[in-house]
Design a protein around this motif. Structure first.
Motif, short mmCIF file in Angstrom:
data_model
loop_
_atom_site.label_atom_id
_atom_site.label_comp_id
_atom_site.label_asym_id
_atom_site.label_seq_id
_atom_site.Cartn_x
_atom_site.Cartn_y
_atom_site.Cartn_z
N PHE A 49 0.82 -1.21 0.00
CA PHE A 49 0.00 0.00 0.00
C PHE A 49 0.86 1.26 0.00
O PHE A 49 1.98 1.26 0.48
CB PHE A 49 -0.89 0.03 1.24
N VAL A 50 0.25 2.32 -0.51
CA VAL A 50 0.75 3.67 -0.29
C VAL A 50 -0.22 4.31 0.69
O VAL A 50 -1.44 4.29 0.47
CB VAL A 50 0.80 4.49 -1.59
N LEU A 51 0.31 4.85 1.78
CA LEU A 51 -0.51 5.53 2.77
C LEU A 51 -0.16 7.01 2.76
O LEU A 51 1.00 7.38 2.99
CB LEU A 51 -0.27 4.95 4.16
N LEU A 52 -1.15 7.84 2.48
CA LEU A 52 -0.96 9.28 2.47
C LEU A 52 -1.76 9.87 3.63
O LEU A 52 -2.95 9.56 3.79
CB LEU A 52 -1.42 9.89 1.15
N ILE A 53 -1.10 10.70 4.43
CA ILE A 53 -1.72 11.27 5.63
C ILE A 53 -1.77 12.78 5.49
O ILE A 53 -0.74 13.43 5.29
CB ILE A 53 -0.93 10.87 6.89
N GLY A 54 -2.96 13.33 5.59
CA GLY A 54 -3.12 14.77 5.49
C GLY A 54 -2.51 15.49 6.68
O GLY A 54 -2.39 14.93 7.78
N LYS A 55 -2.12 16.72 6.45
CA LYS A 55 -1.53 17.49 7.55
C LYS A 55 -2.59 17.78 8.59
O LYS A 55 -3.80 17.72 8.33
CB LYS A 55 -0.94 18.80 7.02
N SER A 56 -2.13 18.08 9.80
CA SER A 56 -3.04 18.43 10.88
C SER A 56 -3.75 19.73 10.54
O SER A 56 -3.11 20.74 10.23
CB SER A 56 -2.26 18.58 12.19
N GLU A 57 -5.08 19.70 10.55
CA GLU A 57 -5.85 20.90 10.22
C GLU A 57 -5.96 21.79 11.45
O GLU A 57 -6.14 21.32 12.57
CB GLU A 57 -7.24 20.52 9.73
N GLU A 58 -5.88 23.08 11.21
CA GLU A 58 -6.05 24.02 12.31
C GLU A 58 -7.52 24.06 12.70
O GLU A 58 -8.38 24.41 11.91
CB GLU A 58 -5.58 25.42 11.89
N GLU A 59 -7.81 23.69 13.91
CA GLU A 59 -9.17 23.73 14.42
C GLU A 59 -9.27 24.81 15.49
O GLU A 59 -8.28 25.22 16.08
CB GLU A 59 -9.55 22.37 15.03
N GLU A 60 -10.49 25.22 15.76
CA GLU A 60 -10.70 26.14 16.89
C GLU A 60 -10.20 25.43 18.15
O GLU A 60 -10.55 24.28 18.42
CB GLU A 60 -12.18 26.47 17.02
N GLU A 61 -9.34 26.09 18.88
CA GLU A 61 -8.70 25.45 20.02
C GLU A 61 -9.74 25.10 21.09
O GLU A 61 -10.53 25.93 21.51
CB GLU A 61 -7.63 26.37 20.61
N ILE A 62 -9.72 23.85 21.50
CA ILE A 62 -10.62 23.37 22.54
C ILE A 62 -9.80 23.23 23.82
O ILE A 62 -8.74 22.60 23.83
CB ILE A 62 -11.23 21.99 22.16
N SER A 63 -10.29 23.82 24.88
CA SER A 63 -9.52 23.78 26.13
C SER A 63 -9.56 22.39 26.72
O SER A 63 -10.50 21.61 26.49
CB SER A 63 -10.10 24.78 27.14
N LEU A 64 -8.52 22.06 27.49
CA LEU A 64 -8.47 20.76 28.14
C LEU A 64 -9.63 20.61 29.11
O LEU A 64 -10.21 19.52 29.23
CB LEU A 64 -7.14 20.63 28.89
N ASN A 65 -10.02 21.70 29.79
CA ASN A 65 -11.15 21.63 30.72
C ASN A 65 -12.42 21.20 30.00
O ASN A 65 -13.21 20.41 30.53
CB ASN A 65 -11.37 22.99 31.40
N THR A 66 -12.62 21.73 28.79
CA THR A 66 -13.80 21.36 28.01
C THR A 66 -13.78 19.87 27.67
O THR A 66 -14.79 19.18 27.78
CB THR A 66 -13.88 22.19 26.72
N LEU A 67 -12.61 19.38 27.27
CA LEU A 67 -12.49 17.97 26.93
C LEU A 67 -12.75 17.09 28.15
O LEU A 67 -13.44 16.06 28.05
CB LEU A 67 -11.09 17.69 26.37
N ILE A 68 -12.22 17.49 29.30
CA ILE A 68 -12.43 16.72 30.54
C ILE A 68 -13.91 16.70 30.90
O ILE A 68 -14.46 15.66 31.30
CB ILE A 68 -11.60 17.30 31.70
N GLU A 69 -14.58 17.85 30.77
CA GLU A 69 -16.02 17.92 31.07
C GLU A 69 -16.80 17.00 30.14
O GLU A 69 -17.76 16.33 30.58
CB GLU A 69 -16.51 19.37 30.92
#
Length: 281
Positions: free
Chosen positions: A223-243
């Protein structure tokens, strides 16, 4: 500084000849002519090379040049060049040097002041790139993915923040597990998984990593595996993720499943989120 005027200096030449990656109709007329007219063909696998040459009625003398005899063979090829003989290097498929033997030889031939001339042709990773739907430039071709898990994770982390499409070769062995590790380390990025390029069973799987994992059902092939670059997303705070994780857990979901769900939802690394969650808790 070394200046090479390939077709004016009268020096013997090492030709790097690209060969088909599947469909023999992609062998170029120039490649056929070079293989017919050089004095020697140096092949990664002489058995495969004989089949190729037989198909195109090429009867040039052949020698072996592969990973396990590269140093000794390189000196033998330089000796041939010193005798005024032209040599063509071919791999089993695609370009020599690209994830195939030849790098050491090219370096030594240049140092010996002989010509090194590329003969254009098929390239699996370029075929995959232009048809992937991912950003085609800039890109970084890394080579084969590591086989061992720890080395693979380290490799993915090394190129994680490259602001470009990254390209790898991999075999079918542990394919699903490899893609799961890609998800763990890089999140649910857009990828393209390509197999059987130029052949009748050519296939492209395009989409987020998790969707591609669900769609994979092949049992053989490379196989050839192509991986897209990390897209800039609106930053989500760690507190939000924990909640969000705590909310999932409160609804009856296990900790690991909650972390996996939140990581997928916000396209963050499951492993990193898992570590951060347990550091806090």
């Amino acid at each position: 500084m070394i200046k090479q005027q390939s077709f004016k200096n009268g020096q013997a030449t090492l030709y790097l000849v690209a060969t088909p990656i599947g469909n023999l109709q992609e062998m170029t007329p120039r490649a056929i002519e070079i293989l017919k007219t050089v004095d020697i063909i140096a092949a990664e696998d002489t058995r495969n090379a004989h089949k190729l040459c037989s198909h195109f009625d090429i009867h040039t003398k052949m020698i072996s040049h592969h990973l396990f005899n590269e140093n000794e063979s390189a000196q033998g090829i330089i000796d041939l060049l010193e005798q005024g003989k032209n040599v063509a290097l071919i791999s089993d498929a695609g370009y020599p040097v690209i994830s195939d033997p030849g790098q050491f030889l090219v370096k030594k031939v240049i140092e010996a002041d002989f010509n090194v001339v590329p003969i254009s042709g098929s390239s699996a990773f370029l075929n995959g790139l232009v048809a992937s739907g991912l950003i085609a430039q800039p890109f970084a071709f890394i080579g084969f993915l590591e086989h061992k898990e720890n080395a693979l994770r380290k490799q993915l982390q090394e190129y994680k923040d490259f602001p470009m499409t990254t390209i790898y070769y991999l075999s079918v062995h542990k394919l699903a597990k490899t893609l799961e590790i890609v998800y763990d380390e890089l999140g649910n990025r857009e990828i393209c998984l390509v197999r059987e390029l130029t052949k009748v069973h050519e296939e492209f799987l395009r989409g987020p990593v998790l969707e591609v994992i669900e769609a994979v059902d092949v049992i053989k092939g490379e196989f050839v595996l192509l991986i897209g670059k990390s897209e800039e997303e609106e930053e989500i705070s760690l507190n939000t993720l924990i909640e969000e994780i705590d909310s999932e857990i409160a609804s009856g979901t296990s900790v690991s499943r909650a972390i996996n769900a939140v990581a997928k939802r916000y396209k963050v690394s499951k492993n990193e989120l898992y570590a951060q969650y347990h550091d806090i808790k």
